[in-house]
Structure formats: C-alpha cells, structure tokens
Design a protein around this motif. Structure first.
Motif, PDB file in Angstrom:
ATOM      1  N   THR A  30       0.856  -1.193   0.000  1.00  0.00           N
ATOM      2  CA  THR A  30       0.000   0.000   0.000  1.00  0.00           C
ATOM      3  C   THR A  30       0.888   1.238   0.000  1.00  0.00           C
ATOM      4  O   THR A  30       2.118   1.123   0.029  1.00  0.00           O
ATOM      5  CB  THR A  30      -0.941   0.005   1.229  1.00  0.00           C
ATOM      6  N   TRP A  34      -2.166   6.164  -1.941  1.00  0.00           N
ATOM      7  CA  TRP A  34      -3.420   5.416  -2.144  1.00  0.00           C
ATOM      8  C   TRP A  34      -4.403   5.718  -1.014  1.00  0.00           C
ATOM      9  O   TRP A  34      -5.566   6.025  -1.246  1.00  0.00           O
ATOM     10  CB  TRP A  34      -3.169   3.900  -2.214  1.00  0.00           C
ATOM     11  N   ARG A  38      -7.884   7.698  -1.765  1.00  0.00           N
ATOM     12  CA  ARG A  38      -9.123   6.906  -1.733  1.00  0.00           C
ATOM     13  C   ARG A  38      -9.992   7.186  -0.517  1.00  0.00           C
ATOM     14  O   ARG A  38     -11.184   6.938  -0.538  1.00  0.00           O
ATOM     15  CB  ARG A  38      -8.799   5.404  -1.751  1.00  0.00           C
ATOM     16  N   CYS A 114     -20.957   2.018  13.420  1.00  0.00           N
ATOM     17  CA  CYS A 114     -20.552   3.394  13.108  1.00  0.00           C
ATOM     18  C   CYS A 114     -21.691   4.396  13.276  1.00  0.00           C
ATOM     19  O   CYS A 114     -21.451   5.595  13.413  1.00  0.00           O
ATOM     20  CB  CYS A 114     -19.982   3.475  11.703  1.00  0.00           C
ATOM     21  N   ARG A 153      -5.248  -5.150   3.593  1.00  0.00           N
ATOM     22  CA  ARG A 153      -4.979  -3.729   3.307  1.00  0.00           C
ATOM     23  C   ARG A 153      -6.257  -2.949   2.999  1.00  0.00           C
ATOM     24  O   ARG A 153      -6.287  -1.725   3.084  1.00  0.00           O
ATOM     25  CB  ARG A 153      -4.001  -3.591   2.138  1.00  0.00           C
ATOM     26  N   GLY A 154      -7.320  -3.676   2.626  1.00  0.00           N
ATOM     27  CA  GLY A 154      -8.591  -3.012   2.296  1.00  0.00           C
ATOM     28  C   GLY A 154      -9.334  -2.485   3.512  1.00  0.00           C
ATOM     29  O   GLY A 154     -10.291  -1.710   3.364  1.00  0.00           O
ATOM     30  N   GLY A 215     -15.844  -2.793   0.698  1.00  0.00           N
ATOM     31  CA  GLY A 215     -15.766  -1.338   0.710  1.00  0.00           C
ATOM     32  C   GLY A 215     -16.625  -0.641  -0.329  1.00  0.00           C
ATOM     33  O   GLY A 215     -17.338   0.320  -0.031  1.00  0.00           O
ATOM     34  N   LYS A 216     -16.543  -1.126  -1.548  1.00  0.00           N
ATOM     35  CA  LYS A 216     -17.259  -0.466  -2.654  1.00  0.00           C
ATOM     36  C   LYS A 216     -18.776  -0.490  -2.436  1.00  0.00           C
ATOM     37  O   LYS A 216     -19.476   0.471  -2.703  1.00  0.00           O
ATOM     38  CB  LYS A 216     -16.928  -1.170  -3.983  1.00  0.00           C
ATOM     39  N   HIS A 250     -20.330  11.236   9.967  1.00  0.00           N
ATOM     40  CA  HIS A 250     -19.439  10.130  10.342  1.00  0.00           C
ATOM     41  C   HIS A 250     -18.202  10.231   9.458  1.00  0.00           C
ATOM     42  O   HIS A 250     -18.300  10.453   8.250  1.00  0.00           O
ATOM     43  CB  HIS A 250     -20.154   8.802  10.119  1.00  0.00           C
ATOM     44  N   ALA A 252     -15.674   8.472   7.756  1.00  0.00           N
ATOM     45  CA  ALA A 252     -15.169   7.200   7.222  1.00  0.00           C
ATOM     46  C   ALA A 252     -14.318   7.429   5.982  1.00  0.00           C
ATOM     47  O   ALA A 252     -13.287   6.793   5.805  1.00  0.00           O
ATOM     48  CB  ALA A 252     -16.314   6.263   6.897  1.00  0.00           C
ATOM     49  N   ASN A 253     -14.774   8.354   5.136  1.00  0.00           N
ATOM     50  CA  ASN A 253     -14.118   8.541   3.848  1.00  0.00           C
ATOM     51  C   ASN A 253     -14.457   9.942   3.329  1.00  0.00           C
ATOM     52  O   ASN A 253     -15.637  10.299   3.250  1.00  0.00           O
ATOM     53  CB  ASN A 253     -14.624   7.466   2.872  1.00  0.00           C
ATOM     54  N   ARG A 255     -14.413  11.108   0.439  1.00  0.00           N
ATOM     55  CA  ARG A 255     -15.234  11.103  -0.789  1.00  0.00           C
ATOM     56  C   ARG A 255     -16.711  10.895  -0.455  1.00  0.00           C
ATOM     57  O   ARG A 255     -17.583  11.466  -1.115  1.00  0.00           O
ATOM     58  CB  ARG A 255     -14.727  10.030  -1.761  1.00  0.00           C
ATOM     59  N   ILE A 256     -16.992  10.096   0.585  1.00  0.00           N
ATOM     60  CA  ILE A 256     -18.390   9.923   1.025  1.00  0.00           C
ATOM     61  C   ILE A 256     -18.900  11.239   1.623  1.00  0.00           C
ATOM     62  O   ILE A 256     -20.025  11.664   1.358  1.00  0.00           O
ATOM     63  CB  ILE A 256     -18.506   8.781   2.072  1.00  0.00           C
ATOM     64  N   ASN A 280     -11.266   6.323  10.574  1.00  0.00           N
ATOM     65  CA  ASN A 280     -12.636   5.955  10.921  1.00  0.00           C
ATOM     66  C   ASN A 280     -12.648   5.390  12.345  1.00  0.00           C
ATOM     67  O   ASN A 280     -12.143   4.295  12.583  1.00  0.00           O
ATOM     68  CB  ASN A 280     -13.147   4.922   9.916  1.00  0.00           C
TER      69      ASN A 280
HETATM   70  O1  UT7 Z   1     -17.702   3.243   8.818  1.00  0.00           O
HETATM   71  C1  UT7 Z   1     -18.561   2.368   8.186  1.00  0.00           C
HETATM   72  C2  UT7 Z   1     -18.735   2.756   6.814  1.00  0.00           C
HETATM   73  N1  UT7 Z   1     -17.556   2.415   6.043  1.00  0.00           N
HETATM   74  C3  UT7 Z   1     -17.319   3.101   4.951  1.00  0.00           C
HETATM   75  O2  UT7 Z   1     -18.033   4.035   4.710  1.00  0.00           O
HETATM   76  C4  UT7 Z   1     -16.227   2.667   4.026  1.00  0.00           C
HETATM   77  C5  UT7 Z   1     -16.746   2.702   2.628  1.00  0.00           C
HETATM   78  N2  UT7 Z   1     -15.799   2.353   1.600  1.00  0.00           N
HETATM   79  C6  UT7 Z   1     -14.697   3.066   1.336  1.00  0.00           C
HETATM   80  O3  UT7 Z   1     -14.376   4.002   2.009  1.00  0.00           O
HETATM   81  C7  UT7 Z   1     -13.918   2.721   0.075  1.00  0.00           C
HETATM   82  O4  UT7 Z   1     -14.638   1.775  -0.673  1.00  0.00           O
HETATM   83  C8  UT7 Z   1     -12.486   2.189   0.352  1.00  0.00           C
HETATM   84  C9  UT7 Z   1     -11.595   3.318   0.859  1.00  0.00           C
HETATM   85  C10 UT7 Z   1     -12.556   1.073   1.387  1.00  0.00           C
HETATM   86  C11 UT7 Z   1     -11.878   1.629  -0.920  1.00  0.00           C
HETATM   87  O5  UT7 Z   1     -11.925   2.578  -1.957  1.00  0.00           O
HETATM   88  P1  UT7 Z   1     -12.409   2.145  -3.433  1.00  0.00           P
HETATM   89  O6  UT7 Z   1     -12.182   3.296  -4.297  1.00  0.00           O
HETATM   90  O7  UT7 Z   1     -13.806   1.637  -3.279  1.00  0.00           O
HETATM   91  O8  UT7 Z   1     -11.396   1.012  -3.799  1.00  0.00           O
HETATM   92  P2  UT7 Z   1     -11.649  -0.545  -4.108  1.00  0.00           P
HETATM   93  O9  UT7 Z   1     -12.059  -1.247  -2.869  1.00  0.00           O
HETATM   94  O10 UT7 Z   1     -12.524  -0.659  -5.279  1.00  0.00           O
HETATM   95  O11 UT7 Z   1     -10.200  -0.978  -4.491  1.00  0.00           O
HETATM   96  C12 UT7 Z   1      -9.559  -0.500  -5.637  1.00  0.00           C
HETATM   97  C13 UT7 Z   1      -8.233  -1.203  -5.770  1.00  0.00           C
HETATM   98  C14 UT7 Z   1      -8.340  -2.714  -5.673  1.00  0.00           C
HETATM   99  O12 UT7 Z   1      -7.424  -3.238  -6.582  1.00  0.00           O
HETATM  100  P3  UT7 Z   1      -7.911  -3.849  -7.986  1.00  0.00           P
HETATM  101  O13 UT7 Z   1      -8.858  -4.965  -7.619  1.00  0.00           O
HETATM  102  O14 UT7 Z   1      -8.615  -2.709  -8.680  1.00  0.00           O
HETATM  103  O15 UT7 Z   1      -6.641  -4.290  -8.625  1.00  0.00           O
HETATM  104  C15 UT7 Z   1      -7.901  -3.025  -4.271  1.00  0.00           C
HETATM  105  O16 UT7 Z   1      -7.317  -4.293  -4.163  1.00  0.00           O
HETATM  106  O17 UT7 Z   1      -7.353  -0.807  -4.682  1.00  0.00           O
HETATM  107  C16 UT7 Z   1      -6.848  -1.974  -4.035  1.00  0.00           C
HETATM  108  N3  UT7 Z   1      -6.648  -1.657  -2.626  1.00  0.00           N
HETATM  109  C17 UT7 Z   1      -5.527  -1.078  -2.168  1.00  0.00           C
HETATM  110  N4  UT7 Z   1      -4.411  -0.666  -2.788  1.00  0.00           N
HETATM  111  C18 UT7 Z   1      -3.458  -0.084  -2.046  1.00  0.00           C
HETATM  112  C19 UT7 Z   1      -7.484  -1.860  -1.588  1.00  0.00           C
HETATM  113  N5  UT7 Z   1      -6.923  -1.412  -0.448  1.00  0.00           N
HETATM  114  C20 UT7 Z   1      -5.706  -0.924  -0.778  1.00  0.00           C
HETATM  115  C21 UT7 Z   1      -4.670  -0.319  -0.046  1.00  0.00           C
HETATM  116  N6  UT7 Z   1      -3.570   0.085  -0.730  1.00  0.00           N
HETATM  117  N7  UT7 Z   1      -4.732  -0.106   1.284  1.00  0.00           N
END
Ligand code: UT7
Length: 323
Positions: A30, A34, A38, A114, A153-154, A215-216, A250, A252-253, A255-256, A280
């Motif tokens: 990571t 990133w 993100r 949360c 890492r997610g 996450g998505k 809250h 968390a993100n 972008r949200i 978060n």
């Molecule tokens: O508090 C409760 C509520 N929780 C939330 O509101 C969290 C909601 N979700 C999120 O905040 C976002 O979905 C995340 C920050 C968790 C992830 O962002 P994303 O833009 O949705 O990314 P993604 O999960 O679609 O991942 C994109 C890529 C993936 O790689 P591939 O499959 O496209 O090759 C992941 O494997 O990023 C990869 N990835 C990472 N890369 C580097 C996932 N985690 C990491 C990381 N470092 N830590």
C-alpha cells in the motif's frame, strides 16, 4: 413550553500513539498516496496496549463534564455507543460510571456500529423528553484497532481509536426550530445488508473475530442513505440543506463526506472534517468531530447542526440539533 435535550458540554480523548499512513508501507502492499486519495485519511490514533474503550470513554466524559461545569453527582444517566466494549459484559457504560465515581442513576451501551452515536443521541433525547432523565452523558468510544486483520490492506489502514462525549440537559423551548437542542431524529436499519460490513466472530460463534468489509458496496449505500436520512430529518421540521450551518458527518471517507454534502446542497465550507487526523473511529467519530469542530471555533451556540452516520447492519440515521 416544549421540553428539549440541549447540549451543555462536549469533550474528547485521543490515545497518544499517532500512526501515519507511511507506517503501513512497511508491512503491506500500500502507499500513503493510495490511502489519502481513496479515503482522505493521513493518520490515526491507536490505543496503547492494555488501554480499553471504557478508559478512553471516561476521559472524554470527564472533559465534557468539565466543559459543562457539572459534577458527576448531577448526572442521571450515561449512554455509551460502542461495538468494542472492554468485556462481553458488563457494559462499557457501567465501567465508565464506576470510573467517574458515579453511584446514582443508570448506564447502558448502545450498539449500532458506526451509526452508534446517532442512535445513542436519539435514545438520550427520548430519555430526556419522557422525563426519565434530566442530564445524560452520551459517549461514543471505540478501540477498532483490536478488530483489524493486519494483513487485509482493504480495511486495516482505515480505522482508528478514540472517544468523544456530549452532556445533554433538559431545557425549555417554545416548540420552534429556533429552540436550542435536538429538533429531529431519523433512525434506520436493514439487516439484509449484514454481510457487507461485519466482524467474523463473537460470543455465540467463536473468538473475537476481525472486521470484514466490501468497501465499494458500503460506499455505494453510504452516499445515497446518508443524504436521504439527513433530508428526512430536516423535512420533519420543515427545514432543508439551505438552513444548515454545519454538517458533522461520520468520518469514514472524505469522498463519502463530499458526495453526501453535495447531495444535500451544502458547500464543504460548512462541513466539519476530521477524517484526515482520526481515520474511521466508528461510533466515536461524530462526538470527536463535534468536539474538535467546537474547539476550532467552527460550531457556535445557536448553529443548526446535522449529524449523520452509517455502519454495519446496515444501520444509519441522523439528528438535527441547534447547538
Ligand atoms: O464506517 C462504516 C462505513 N464504512 C465506509 O463508509 C467505508 C466505505 N468504503 C470506502 O471508504 C472505500 O470503498 C475504500 C476506501 C474502502 C476503498 O476505496 P475504493 O475506491 O472503493 O477502492 P476498491 O475497494 O474498489 O479498491 C480499488 C483497488 C483494488 O485493486 P484492484 O482490484 O482494482 O486491482 C484493491 O485491491 O485498490 C486496491 N486496494 C488497495 N491498494 C493499495 C485496496 N486497499 C488498498 C490499499 N492500498 N490499502
């Protein structure tokens, strides 16, 4: 006269250890870039070894009581929002009660992950409006670092520890939206989505478990449901985004947070953002943001504030209050 639950004091506690994003680069595939781009997160606090949720909650409560100018024997109830209580039972709230030296009244936990602080605030409001309590300390406190799978890492880069507390006190209003205090609440849950954000362990299954998240999927629900719940709560009292002084979402993100504010028609200058510093912190994130927002000079007496949150369950909701 209309009875209202009015904010009398606020405070927070963050553990000493600050962990920057770069720390995760040592053990995971990571990068700081990133995580920042993100999620908006730059650093988070982690509790010390042996430090518990009730310890942090009690520290936040003391700060809120001091801000309110109240002694612990003037409090009727403690409500703690947490998913990471020290023990399976008793509640973290009774531990806080003992830690504060409070021997009267009652204390209990609320678990809505949360969204926990929003649910706790709505419950405390109901206790005050029904006359069961005049002064309630409402706390959000979490040690989510204990639930992390450090190889995932997610998720493990997203969460942090901390606590925030609010003192609510019964007051008299005239029944208009100009009254200080809680003006409207909207609570929701939908257990059909329990598999997109959960911990894979517990008392009736096995072990403590680790946090698992799609996450998505959570992201998609978050933007839509947070704007909708805020709109519903505001509509109950004939207000809209245009009337809002501060959204305290809250954290968390980023972008949200931006997506929700945009849907509500509220510019980012009127949103309290702390996600960069805290990550978060689940149920602690809103009281932490309220406390930091007040300390920064953002939130002032008589401002119209909307708090909104979503988390595991899914459970989500919002509270509109005049500070
Ligand atoms: O508090 C409760 C509520 N929780 C939330 O509101 C969290 C909601 N979700 C999120 O905040 C976002 O979905 C995340 C920050 C968790 C992830 O962002 P994303 O833009 O949705 O990314 P993604 O999960 O679609 O991942 C994109 C890529 C993936 O790689 P591939 O499959 O496209 O090759 C992941 O494997 O990023 C990869 N990835 C990472 N890369 C580097 C996932 N985690 C990491 C990381 N470092 N830590």
């Amino acid at each position: 006269m209309t009875r209202r639950a009015v904010v009398r004091g606020i405070g927070h506690y963050l553990p000493e250890r600050i962990v920057p994003n770069s720390e995760f680069e040592k053990t995971l595939e990571t990068s700081d870039e990133w995580i920042r781009s993100r999620s908006g997160i730059e650093r988070r606090h982690f509790a010390a070894e042996g430090q518990t949720t009730s310890d942090m909650a009690a520290r936040a409560a003391r700060a809120a009581l001091e801000d309110a100018g109240l002694a612990v024997d003037q409090i009727d109830a403690i409500v703690v929002a947490t998913s990471t209580a020290d023990l399976t039972f008793p509640s973290a709230a009774t531990m806080v009660q003992a830690e504060l030296g409070m021997t009267q009244g009652f204390a209990f936990d609320v678990q809505a992950v949360c969204a926990g602080f929003v649910f706790a605030l709505a419950n405390a409001n109901a206790l005050i409006l029904s006359g069961q309590a005049d002064r309630v300390v409402v706390i959000g406190a979490e040690t989510f670092s204990r639930l992390m799978d450090w190889s995932d890492r997610g998720t493990c880069v997203l969460f942090g520890d901390g606590a925030g507390a609010l003192v609510l006190e019964a007051g008299d209003g005239v029944g208009s939206t100009e009254d200080r205090g809680i003006l409207a609440c909207d609570l929701n849950s939908d257990g059909r989505h329990r598999d997109i954000l959960y911990v894979d362990g517990g008392v009736s299954t096995h072990s403590t478990g680790h946090l698992r998240m799609q996450g998505k999927e959570v992201f998609r629900h978050a933007v839509e449901k947070l704007a909708a719940t805020a709109h519903t709560a505001l509509e109950k009292i004939g207000l809209s985004g245009a009337d809002v002084d501060w959204i305290v979402p809250h954290q968390a993100n980023l972008r949200i947070i931006k997506g929700t504010a945009q849907r509500m028609g509220v510019p980012m200058e009127r949103v309290v953002v702390t996600v960069q510093d805290h990550g978060n912190t689940s149920a602690a994130s809103i009281p932490l943001a309220l406390s930091v927002g007040k300390a920064r000079g953002q939130i002032k007496t008589n401002d119209l504030v909307v708090v909104e949150a979503i988390g595991g369950g899914l459970a989500w909701g919002s509270v509109v209050l005049r500070w």
